[in-house]
Scaffold this motif. Structure first.
Motif, PDB file in Angstrom:
ATOM      1  N   VAL A 100      43.970  52.221  36.134  1.00  0.00           N
ATOM      2  CA  VAL A 100      43.276  51.288  37.020  1.00  0.00           C
ATOM      3  C   VAL A 100      41.794  51.648  37.012  1.00  0.00           C
ATOM      4  N   LYS A 101      40.913  50.646  36.890  1.00  0.00           N
ATOM      5  CA  LYS A 101      39.472  50.890  36.767  1.00  0.00           C
ATOM      6  C   LYS A 101      38.636  50.323  37.900  1.00  0.00           C
ATOM      7  N   GLY A 102      39.267  49.736  38.909  1.00  0.00           N
ATOM      8  CA  GLY A 102      38.522  49.233  40.051  1.00  0.00           C
ATOM      9  C   GLY A 102      39.466  48.818  41.161  1.00  0.00           C
ATOM     10  N   MET A 103      38.972  48.888  42.391  1.00  0.00           N
ATOM     11  CA  MET A 103      39.756  48.502  43.560  1.00  0.00           C
ATOM     12  C   MET A 103      38.863  47.711  44.500  1.00  0.00           C
ATOM     13  N   ILE A 104      39.472  46.718  45.162  1.00  0.00           N
ATOM     14  CA  ILE A 104      38.738  45.904  46.132  1.00  0.00           C
ATOM     15  C   ILE A 104      39.565  45.859  47.411  1.00  0.00           C
ATOM     16  N   GLY A 105      38.934  46.125  48.531  1.00  0.00           N
ATOM     17  CA  GLY A 105      39.615  46.065  49.817  1.00  0.00           C
ATOM     18  C   GLY A 105      38.597  46.075  50.935  1.00  0.00           C
ATOM     19  N   LYS A 106      38.938  46.772  52.018  1.00  0.00           N
ATOM     20  CA  LYS A 106      37.984  46.956  53.112  1.00  0.00           C
ATOM     21  C   LYS A 106      38.272  48.297  53.763  1.00  0.00           C
ATOM     22  N   GLY A 107      37.240  48.902  54.299  1.00  0.00           N
ATOM     23  CA  GLY A 107      37.401  50.143  55.027  1.00  0.00           C
ATOM     24  C   GLY A 107      37.226  51.385  54.174  1.00  0.00           C
ATOM     25  N   TYR A 108      37.430  52.508  54.827  1.00  0.00           N
ATOM     26  CA  TYR A 108      37.189  53.816  54.212  1.00  0.00           C
ATOM     27  C   TYR A 108      38.323  54.235  53.286  1.00  0.00           C
ATOM     28  N   ARG A 109      38.031  55.215  52.411  1.00  0.00           N
ATOM     29  CA  ARG A 109      39.019  55.820  51.515  1.00  0.00           C
ATOM     30  C   ARG A 109      39.091  57.308  51.809  1.00  0.00           C
TER      31      ARG A 109
END
Length: 187
Positions: A100-109
């Protein structure tokens, strides 16, 4: 890049694209991104735990943490706002290990996810929460690829055009949430 510039990028991401994105960059993504939420992430990692081949190719994939509402006639999806990314943190490092080369969401990791992002050169982007109807306009086609029984949480391919996002954490671990808050902490 000035504050008003927007980068236009293609998905899936190659290494060059993933590493070129910097915290704070505003982007418009066109191409194919995967939709998957926590139930799908759990199944994907369970498949890996059993030594099974994943039902979808995640090499270079950009995964959007979304469970869209039903589509109105003539539309690919209904509202498609981001899900809180922390819900995927337990599964994310394993999927980054598999390409996996990218992620989209909201909030902290979590710190573990950020460490895995740096190891694999992967950025995390945010979509605007509460703007699901607006975001849905950039989704041109939605095709379920795996785990259809999960309904809106299934893994799906979404063909997008000018999908709006902001790079929150880049592949070097720079965090736009922290950078954006810093000037106000000094007041």
């Amino acid at each position: 890049m000035t504050d008003t510039e927007i980068k236009r990028i293609k998905a899936p991401f190659d290494d060059e694209t993933a590493r070129s994105l910097k915290a704070g960059d505003r982007v418009l993504i066109s191409g194919v991104i995967l939709a998957a939420r926590d139930a799908a992430h759990k199944r994907l990692t369970e498949a890996l735990d059993k030594g099974e081949k994943l039902p979808v190719d995640v090499q270079g994939a950009v995964i959007y943490y979304v469970g869209p509402s039903p589509a109105k006639p003539g539309h690919a999806v209904g509202a498609a706002g981001p899900t809180t990314s922390g819900r995927m943190d337990a599964y994310t490092p394993r999927l980054l290990d598999h390409g996996v080369k990218g992620m989209i969401g909201k909030g902290y990791r979590s710190a573990e996810v950020v460490s895995a992002m740096k190891k694999h050169g992967v950025p995390y982007l945010a979509a605007v929460g509460g703007a699901g109807a607006l975001i849905a306009q950039s989704i041109k086609k939605y095709t379920v690829l795996a785990y259809e029984d999960l309904g809106p949480e299934a893994v799906a391919a979404m063909e997008v055009e000018d999908f709006p996002a902001i790079v929150v954490i880049d592949s070097a671990g720079n965090n736009y949430y922290e950078q954006g808050q810093a000037p106000y902490r000094e007041l």
